[in-house]
Motif scaffolding. Sequence first.
Motif, PDB file in Angstrom:
ATOM      1  N   TRP A 107       3.177  -4.801  -2.631  1.00  0.00           N
ATOM      2  CA  TRP A 107       2.385  -5.117  -1.435  1.00  0.00           C
ATOM      3  C   TRP A 107       2.813  -6.408  -0.767  1.00  0.00           C
ATOM      4  CZ3 TRP A 107      -0.290  -9.629  -0.935  1.00  0.00           C
ATOM      5  CH2 TRP A 107      -0.554 -10.347  -2.104  1.00  0.00           C
ATOM      6  N   SER A 108       3.324  -7.358  -1.533  1.00  0.00           N
ATOM      7  CA  SER A 108       3.667  -8.660  -0.977  1.00  0.00           C
ATOM      8  C   SER A 108       4.869  -8.601  -0.040  1.00  0.00           C
ATOM      9  CB  SER A 108       3.940  -9.662  -2.100  1.00  0.00           C
ATOM     10  OG  SER A 108       5.121  -9.350  -2.810  1.00  0.00           O
ATOM     11  N   LEU A 109       5.597  -7.500  -0.037  1.00  0.00           N
ATOM     12  CA  LEU A 109       6.777  -7.367   0.797  1.00  0.00           C
ATOM     13  C   LEU A 109       6.487  -6.757   2.160  1.00  0.00           C
ATOM     14  CD1 LEU A 109       9.387  -6.170  -1.868  1.00  0.00           C
ATOM     15  CD2 LEU A 109       8.919  -8.492  -1.068  1.00  0.00           C
ATOM     16  N   TYR A 110       5.273  -6.332   2.405  1.00  0.00           N
ATOM     17  CA  TYR A 110       4.953  -5.689   3.671  1.00  0.00           C
ATOM     18  C   TYR A 110       4.633  -6.714   4.756  1.00  0.00           C
ATOM     19  CZ  TYR A 110       5.359  -1.054   1.841  1.00  0.00           C
ATOM     20  OH  TYR A 110       5.873   0.109   1.318  1.00  0.00           O
ATOM     21  N   ASP A 111       4.999  -6.369   5.973  1.00  0.00           N
ATOM     22  CA  ASP A 111       4.932  -7.295   7.096  1.00  0.00           C
ATOM     23  C   ASP A 111       3.627  -7.219   7.885  1.00  0.00           C
ATOM     24  OD1 ASP A 111       7.765  -8.267   6.908  1.00  0.00           O
ATOM     25  OD2 ASP A 111       8.173  -6.137   7.307  1.00  0.00           O
ATOM     26  N   TYR A 112       3.029  -6.047   7.959  1.00  0.00           N
ATOM     27  CA  TYR A 112       1.851  -5.828   8.781  1.00  0.00           C
ATOM     28  C   TYR A 112       0.779  -5.108   7.989  1.00  0.00           C
ATOM     29  CZ  TYR A 112       5.617  -6.481  12.135  1.00  0.00           C
ATOM     30  OH  TYR A 112       6.706  -6.966  12.812  1.00  0.00           O
ATOM     31  N   TRP A 113      -0.466  -5.481   8.246  1.00  0.00           N
ATOM     32  CA  TRP A 113      -1.608  -4.930   7.511  1.00  0.00           C
ATOM     33  C   TRP A 113      -2.758  -4.598   8.436  1.00  0.00           C
ATOM     34  CZ3 TRP A 113      -1.676  -3.876   2.325  1.00  0.00           C
ATOM     35  CH2 TRP A 113      -0.608  -4.387   1.582  1.00  0.00           C
ATOM     36  N   GLY A 114      -3.466  -3.530   8.102  1.00  0.00           N
ATOM     37  CA  GLY A 114      -4.719  -3.227   8.762  1.00  0.00           C
ATOM     38  C   GLY A 114      -5.860  -3.992   8.131  1.00  0.00           C
ATOM     39  N   GLN A 115      -7.056  -3.778   8.665  1.00  0.00           N
ATOM     40  CA  GLN A 115      -8.224  -4.516   8.194  1.00  0.00           C
ATOM     41  C   GLN A 115      -8.863  -3.901   6.955  1.00  0.00           C
ATOM     42  OE1 GLN A 115      -8.360  -2.206  10.513  1.00  0.00           O
ATOM     43  NE2 GLN A 115     -10.193  -1.026   9.996  1.00  0.00           N
ATOM     44  N   GLY A 116      -8.491  -2.684   6.620  1.00  0.00           N
ATOM     45  CA  GLY A 116      -9.034  -1.996   5.467  1.00  0.00           C
ATOM     46  C   GLY A 116     -10.215  -1.107   5.807  1.00  0.00           C
ATOM     47  N   THR A 117     -10.376  -0.047   5.036  1.00  0.00           N
ATOM     48  CA  THR A 117     -11.524   0.838   5.167  1.00  0.00           C
ATOM     49  C   THR A 117     -12.043   1.168   3.772  1.00  0.00           C
ATOM     50  OG1 THR A 117     -12.330   2.906   6.174  1.00  0.00           O
ATOM     51  CG2 THR A 117     -10.103   2.947   5.251  1.00  0.00           C
ATOM     52  N   GLN A 118     -13.345   1.081   3.604  1.00  0.00           N
ATOM     53  CA  GLN A 118     -13.957   1.243   2.286  1.00  0.00           C
ATOM     54  C   GLN A 118     -14.093   2.712   1.921  1.00  0.00           C
ATOM     55  OE1 GLN A 118     -15.211  -1.212  -0.048  1.00  0.00           O
ATOM     56  NE2 GLN A 118     -15.296   0.646  -1.338  1.00  0.00           N
ATOM     57  N   VAL A 119     -13.632   3.047   0.725  1.00  0.00           N
ATOM     58  CA  VAL A 119     -13.834   4.372   0.153  1.00  0.00           C
ATOM     59  C   VAL A 119     -14.647   4.210  -1.118  1.00  0.00           C
ATOM     60  CG1 VAL A 119     -12.733   6.365  -0.940  1.00  0.00           C
ATOM     61  CG2 VAL A 119     -11.733   5.351   1.113  1.00  0.00           C
ATOM     62  N   THR A 120     -15.771   4.884  -1.188  1.00  0.00           N
ATOM     63  CA  THR A 120     -16.623   4.828  -2.364  1.00  0.00           C
ATOM     64  C   THR A 120     -16.826   6.237  -2.892  1.00  0.00           C
ATOM     65  OG1 THR A 120     -17.784   2.881  -1.507  1.00  0.00           O
ATOM     66  CG2 THR A 120     -18.848   4.106  -3.290  1.00  0.00           C
ATOM     67  N   VAL A 121     -16.506   6.435  -4.162  1.00  0.00           N
ATOM     68  CA  VAL A 121     -16.633   7.740  -4.803  1.00  0.00           C
ATOM     69  C   VAL A 121     -17.716   7.638  -5.860  1.00  0.00           C
ATOM     70  CG1 VAL A 121     -15.477   9.599  -6.011  1.00  0.00           C
ATOM     71  CG2 VAL A 121     -14.196   8.173  -4.397  1.00  0.00           C
ATOM     72  N   SER A 122     -18.757   8.410  -5.701  1.00  0.00           N
ATOM     73  CA  SER A 122     -19.870   8.387  -6.634  1.00  0.00           C
ATOM     74  C   SER A 122     -19.708   9.476  -7.681  1.00  0.00           C
ATOM     75  CB  SER A 122     -21.196   8.567  -5.895  1.00  0.00           C
ATOM     76  OG  SER A 122     -21.272   9.850  -5.287  1.00  0.00           O
ATOM     77  N   SER A 123     -20.275   9.240  -8.852  1.00  0.00           N
ATOM     78  CA  SER A 123     -20.232  10.213  -9.928  1.00  0.00           C
ATOM     79  C   SER A 123     -21.499  11.038  -9.991  1.00  0.00           C
ATOM     80  CB  SER A 123     -19.984   9.518 -11.261  1.00  0.00           C
ATOM     81  OG  SER A 123     -21.005   8.589 -11.532  1.00  0.00           O
TER      82      SER A 123
END
Length: 123
Positions: A107-123
Amino acid sequence: QVQLVESGGGLVQAGGSLRLSCVASGRTYSIYAVAWFRQGPGDERQFVAAINWNDVRTYYADSVKGRFTISKDNAKNTLYLQMNSLKPEDTAVYYCAARNTYYSADWSLYDYWGQGTQVTVSS
């Protein structure tokens, strides 16, 4: 500059499916490879999947092989991650990232990033 915006995260039950999208804008012609990473609570950011922007070669982490599929629509400047058979351990913030050079799982080699999106998986 390249801007990346993720969407499609949410809450899903174990065994369910979710599709994430990442729209790229700006100087997208500079992108060679695009990837998905994720970071769960207390975990380091980890590689999920990658694809070269101008061909169909794909790469997957062992933990998601057979369950997740990375794809792209170059005309729409959009990257997708289809996630099937989701498990609670897939819970994380998912990020799309882009490089000006070739694929890497670091991951440290990537130049551009998005803000992220949360994924939650319930059991």
